[in-house]
Design a protein around this motif. Structure first.
Motif, PDB file in Angstrom:
ATOM      1  N   PRO A  34      40.403  48.017  28.204  1.00 52.96           N
ATOM      2  CA  PRO A  34      40.352  49.348  28.776  1.00 52.96           C
ATOM      3  C   PRO A  34      39.378  50.279  28.062  1.00 52.96           C
ATOM      4  N   GLU A  35      38.554  49.759  27.137  1.00 50.85           N
ATOM      5  CA  GLU A  35      37.663  50.649  26.380  1.00 50.85           C
ATOM      6  C   GLU A  35      36.667  51.375  27.290  1.00 50.85           C
ATOM      7  N   ALA A  36      36.114  50.673  28.291  1.00 48.77           N
ATOM      8  CA  ALA A  36      35.104  51.267  29.167  1.00 48.77           C
ATOM      9  C   ALA A  36      35.697  51.772  30.470  1.00 48.77           C
ATOM     10  N   VAL A  37      36.703  51.090  30.971  1.00 45.99           N
ATOM     11  CA  VAL A  37      37.292  51.441  32.257  1.00 45.99           C
ATOM     12  C   VAL A  37      38.746  50.962  32.281  1.00 45.99           C
ATOM     13  N   SER A  38      39.603  51.725  32.900  1.00 45.93           N
ATOM     14  CA  SER A  38      40.997  51.305  33.074  1.00 45.93           C
ATOM     15  C   SER A  38      41.144  50.654  34.436  1.00 45.93           C
ATOM     16  N   VAL A  39      42.004  49.635  34.517  1.00 44.81           N
ATOM     17  CA  VAL A  39      42.231  48.907  35.763  1.00 44.81           C
ATOM     18  C   VAL A  39      43.723  48.896  36.056  1.00 44.81           C
ATOM     19  N   VAL A  40      44.083  49.240  37.296  1.00 43.81           N
ATOM     20  CA  VAL A  40      45.485  49.217  37.722  1.00 43.81           C
ATOM     21  C   VAL A  40      45.573  48.407  38.996  1.00 43.81           C
ATOM     22  N   GLY A  41      46.471  47.440  39.031  1.00 38.27           N
ATOM     23  CA  GLY A  41      46.694  46.635  40.220  1.00 38.27           C
ATOM     24  C   GLY A  41      47.747  47.263  41.110  1.00 38.27           C
ATOM     25  N   PHE A  42      48.057  46.558  42.169  1.00 36.17           N
ATOM     26  CA  PHE A  42      49.022  47.040  43.141  1.00 36.17           C
ATOM     27  C   PHE A  42      49.977  45.903  43.474  1.00 36.17           C
ATOM     28  N   ASP A  43      51.242  46.173  43.552  1.00 33.35           N
ATOM     29  CA  ASP A  43      52.311  45.222  43.881  1.00 33.35           C
ATOM     30  C   ASP A  43      52.840  44.444  42.688  1.00 33.35           C
ATOM     31  N   ASP A  44      52.355  44.704  41.488  1.00 35.85           N
ATOM     32  CA  ASP A  44      52.857  44.074  40.265  1.00 35.85           C
ATOM     33  C   ASP A  44      53.079  42.573  40.442  1.00 35.85           C
ATOM     34  N   ILE A  45      52.001  41.860  40.698  1.00 37.36           N
ATOM     35  CA  ILE A  45      52.100  40.407  40.901  1.00 37.36           C
ATOM     36  C   ILE A  45      52.683  39.746  39.657  1.00 37.36           C
ATOM     37  N   PRO A  46      53.350  38.604  39.820  1.00 35.54           N
ATOM     38  CA  PRO A  46      53.984  37.941  38.673  1.00 35.54           C
ATOM     39  C   PRO A  46      53.020  37.584  37.538  1.00 35.54           C
ATOM     40  N   LEU A  47      51.751  37.374  37.856  1.00 38.87           N
ATOM     41  CA  LEU A  47      50.767  37.000  36.846  1.00 38.87           C
ATOM     42  C   LEU A  47      50.302  38.183  35.994  1.00 38.87           C
TER      43      LEU A  47
END
Length: 75
Positions: free
Chosen positions: A2-15
């Motif tokens: 996350p140093e350069a960019v933050s990433v957020v997914g959707f649906d909280d996949i098991p992986l």
């Protein structure tokens, strides 16, 4: 990340917890959303009217893929 960019997914996949870095995600009540959709479709087929838009609670699961931004202040 996350140093350069933050990433957020959707649906909280098991992986999500097992990726590197672990993926932050929005957890959605998918089962409840499907049930509401089915109920609304059945109501429409029976001639019923849809009076309100349902809302569903979501929660943010913070993991390693996000960092505090430059304006974040712990309260």
């Amino acid at each position: 990340v996350p140093e350069a960019v933050s990433v957020v997914g959707f649906d909280d996949i098991p992986l999500a917890p097992y990726t590197v870095p672990s993926l932050s995600s929005m957890k959605m009540p998918v089962t409840e959303m499907i049930q509401e959709t089915i109920n609304r479709l059945l109501s429409m087929l029976d001639g019923g009217e849809l009076s309100k838009r349902p809302s569903f609670p979501a929660s943010l699961i913070e993991r390693e893929s996000v960092a505090a931004g430059p304006y974040f202040q712990k309260g």
